[in-house]
Design a protein around this motif. Structure first.
Motif, mmCIF file in Angstrom:
data_model
loop_
_atom_site.group_PDB
_atom_site.id
_atom_site.type_symbol
_atom_site.label_atom_id
_atom_site.label_comp_id
_atom_site.label_asym_id
_atom_site.label_seq_id
_atom_site.Cartn_x
_atom_site.Cartn_y
_atom_site.Cartn_z
ATOM 1 N N UNK A 1 83.759 45.033 66.893
ATOM 2 C CA UNK A 1 82.621 45.953 66.800
ATOM 3 C C UNK A 1 82.189 46.132 65.340
ATOM 4 N N UNK A 2 80.922 46.240 65.106
ATOM 5 C CA UNK A 2 80.423 46.281 63.729
ATOM 6 C C UNK A 2 80.724 47.623 63.059
ATOM 7 N N UNK A 3 80.989 47.543 61.761
ATOM 8 C CA UNK A 3 81.215 48.759 60.983
ATOM 9 C C UNK A 3 79.864 49.358 60.617
ATOM 10 N N UNK A 4 79.796 50.696 60.651
ATOM 11 C CA UNK A 4 78.542 51.371 60.336
ATOM 12 C C UNK A 4 78.766 52.375 59.214
ATOM 13 N N UNK A 5 77.778 52.484 58.332
ATOM 14 C CA UNK A 5 77.883 53.401 57.194
ATOM 15 C C UNK A 5 77.012 54.621 57.404
ATOM 16 N N UNK A 6 77.492 55.742 56.965
ATOM 17 C CA UNK A 6 76.665 56.950 56.964
ATOM 18 C C UNK A 6 77.290 57.947 55.985
ATOM 19 N N UNK A 7 76.665 59.118 55.838
ATOM 20 C CA UNK A 7 77.339 60.174 55.081
ATOM 21 C C UNK A 7 77.801 61.237 56.065
ATOM 22 N N UNK A 8 78.834 61.979 55.686
ATOM 23 C CA UNK A 8 79.459 62.897 56.629
ATOM 24 C C UNK A 8 80.043 64.103 55.903
ATOM 25 N N UNK A 9 80.130 65.214 56.638
ATOM 26 C CA UNK A 9 80.851 66.406 56.178
ATOM 27 C C UNK A 9 82.117 66.509 57.025
ATOM 28 N N UNK A 10 83.249 66.768 56.390
ATOM 29 C CA UNK A 10 84.519 66.885 57.119
ATOM 30 C C UNK A 10 84.611 68.275 57.745
ATOM 31 N N UNK A 11 84.702 68.323 59.083
ATOM 32 C CA UNK A 11 84.742 69.611 59.789
ATOM 33 C C UNK A 11 86.157 70.029 60.163
ATOM 34 N N UNK A 12 87.066 69.059 60.262
ATOM 35 C CA UNK A 12 88.446 69.388 60.629
ATOM 36 C C UNK A 12 89.305 68.148 60.415
ATOM 37 N N UNK A 13 90.558 68.368 60.001
ATOM 38 C CA UNK A 13 91.501 67.251 59.982
ATOM 39 C C UNK A 13 92.760 67.699 60.716
ATOM 40 N N UNK A 14 93.316 66.814 61.504
ATOM 41 C CA UNK A 14 94.552 67.091 62.241
ATOM 42 C C UNK A 14 95.530 65.962 61.942
ATOM 43 N N UNK A 15 96.765 66.326 61.589
ATOM 44 C CA UNK A 15 97.776 65.296 61.336
ATOM 45 C C UNK A 15 98.042 64.562 62.640
ATOM 46 N N UNK A 16 98.029 63.261 62.569
ATOM 47 C CA UNK A 16 98.152 62.468 63.790
ATOM 48 C C UNK A 16 99.509 61.786 63.879
ATOM 49 N N UNK A 17 99.997 61.312 62.788
ATOM 50 C CA UNK A 17 101.318 60.684 62.753
ATOM 51 C C UNK A 17 101.848 60.912 61.354
ATOM 52 N N UNK A 18 102.980 60.294 61.025
ATOM 53 C CA UNK A 18 103.530 60.383 59.671
ATOM 54 C C UNK A 18 102.470 60.052 58.621
ATOM 55 N N UNK A 19 101.582 59.146 58.953
ATOM 56 C CA UNK A 19 100.703 58.603 57.917
ATOM 57 C C UNK A 19 99.204 58.786 58.196
ATOM 58 N N UNK A 20 98.838 59.174 59.408
ATOM 59 C CA UNK A 20 97.410 59.155 59.762
ATOM 60 C C UNK A 20 96.851 60.546 60.053
ATOM 61 N N UNK A 21 95.534 60.622 60.037
ATOM 62 C CA UNK A 21 94.812 61.860 60.351
ATOM 63 C C UNK A 21 93.773 61.577 61.428
ATOM 64 N N UNK A 22 93.530 62.578 62.274
ATOM 65 C CA UNK A 22 92.329 62.540 63.106
ATOM 66 C C UNK A 22 91.323 63.478 62.443
ATOM 67 N N UNK A 23 90.156 62.952 62.137
ATOM 68 C CA UNK A 23 89.160 63.679 61.364
ATOM 69 C C UNK A 23 87.938 63.947 62.236
ATOM 70 N N UNK A 24 87.491 65.198 62.261
ATOM 71 C CA UNK A 24 86.217 65.509 62.915
ATOM 72 C C UNK A 24 85.156 65.580 61.826
ATOM 73 N N UNK A 25 84.103 64.795 62.006
ATOM 74 C CA UNK A 25 83.050 64.700 60.989
ATOM 75 C C UNK A 25 81.714 65.090 61.598
ATOM 76 N N UNK A 26 80.841 65.702 60.786
ATOM 77 C CA UNK A 26 79.432 65.732 61.152
ATOM 78 C C UNK A 26 78.777 64.637 60.328
ATOM 79 N N UNK A 27 78.353 63.576 60.993
ATOM 80 C CA UNK A 27 77.713 62.484 60.266
ATOM 81 C C UNK A 27 76.203 62.670 60.328
ATOM 82 N N UNK A 28 75.517 62.152 59.316
ATOM 83 C CA UNK A 28 74.058 62.310 59.300
ATOM 84 C C UNK A 28 73.405 61.454 60.389
ATOM 85 N N UNK A 29 73.973 60.280 60.646
ATOM 86 C CA UNK A 29 73.297 59.334 61.544
ATOM 87 C C UNK A 29 73.835 59.293 62.974
ATOM 88 N N UNK A 30 75.057 59.798 63.211
ATOM 89 C CA UNK A 30 75.640 59.687 64.557
ATOM 90 C C UNK A 30 76.066 61.032 65.138
#
Ligand SMILES: [Zn+2]
Length: 252
Positions: free
Chosen positions: A1-30
């Motif tokens: 699947x193609x990568x898409x670029x946009x700008x975003x504001x971070x609304x929430x981050x949740x620790x997902x594993x030792x190393x990863x995050x699940x991030x909720x974003x408000x993106x301008x385009x999506x």
């Protein structure tokens, strides 16, 4: 699947594993996006500390099928939220914006105007703007942009004129002002001064931009009205709503 670029504001981050995050974003385009940021918790990740609450980032996303998390592959910090350097009021104001955006917007339903409004409100809040007015201006413009603008001129029930007395009846469930004849049919009513409704009508106009201005006695009443109306739309009380400034004058 193609990568898409946009700008975003971070609304929430949740620790997902030792190393990863699940991030909720408000993106301008999506619109709102929930994305997995692999490795974001590693000390030297490619995200370089850009995923803080309310940070504005240039992001690269790989969109997944409807029920899977999107993948966040890049985030470059454009602007950090600096409310914490100023006052607790400004921090809470930022948290309120993040919560409202999470509650009011849907995944992959873009509202570029709301995104731009958010950046403008955050600039007021962590700059030298009045946080109470920034939040009231944000709420009223967000309601309009998301199609929830309340009726301020004609009766929301019969369409007739709402005239007379210095007090005006507003029905949150019906979504606006109601005339004398229709009051009895409403399940709940708030009465406010005509001046508050006139200022609200002005704030709801499409050309209104932040920073807004309202007299301090109007602020108090309109803040209560808009908060109640938002509770009705959401069917719940936002967690940060009790922290909204009761008065317009900053305590700092
Ligand atoms: Zn009516």
């Amino acid at each position: 699947m193609a990568a898409e670029q946009t700008t975003a504001v971070v609304l929430r981050t949740i620790e997902f594993s030792e190393t990863s995050l699940v991030v909720t974003l408000l993106t301008r385009d999506f619109g709102q996006v929930a994305a997995l940021a692999k490795g974001a918790r590693r000390p030297k990740s490619s995200f370089e500390g850009s995923l803080d609450l309310l940070a504005v980032c240039r992001v690269v996303l790989i969109r997944k099928s409807s029920d899977a998390l999107d993948l966040l592959t890049e985030a470059k910090l454009q602007r950090r939220f600096r409310g914490a350097e100023k006052s607790l009021d400004r921090v809470y104001a930022g948290y309120y914006i993040a919560e409202m955006l999470r509650l009011l917007t849907d995944n992959h339903d873009p509202h570029p105007g709301l995104y731009d409004l958010t950046l403008s409100a955050l600039g007021q809040i962590d700059g030298t703007g009045n946080p109470a007015l920034a939040l009231l201006g944000f709420d009223t413009a967000a309601l309009r942009l998301l199609g929830h603008a309340p009726a301020t001129r004609s009766c929301v029930d019969c369409g007739g004129p709402v005239s007379g007395t210095p007090r005006v009846a507003f029905a949150p469930i019906a979504g606006g002002v109601v005339c004398r004849d229709c009051r009895a049919r409403q399940h709940s009513l708030v009465t406010v001064s005509r001046g508050t409704i006139e200022h609200l009508e002005r704030l709801l106009a499409p050309h209104t931009r932040l920073p807004i201005e309202v007299p301090s006695e109007v602020y108090r009443e309109m803040r209560g009205l808009i908060s109640r109306y938002i509770q009705t739309i959401l069917g719940s009380i936002p967690k940060m709503q009790p922290y909204l400034p009761a008065r317009m004058e900053p305590v700092e």
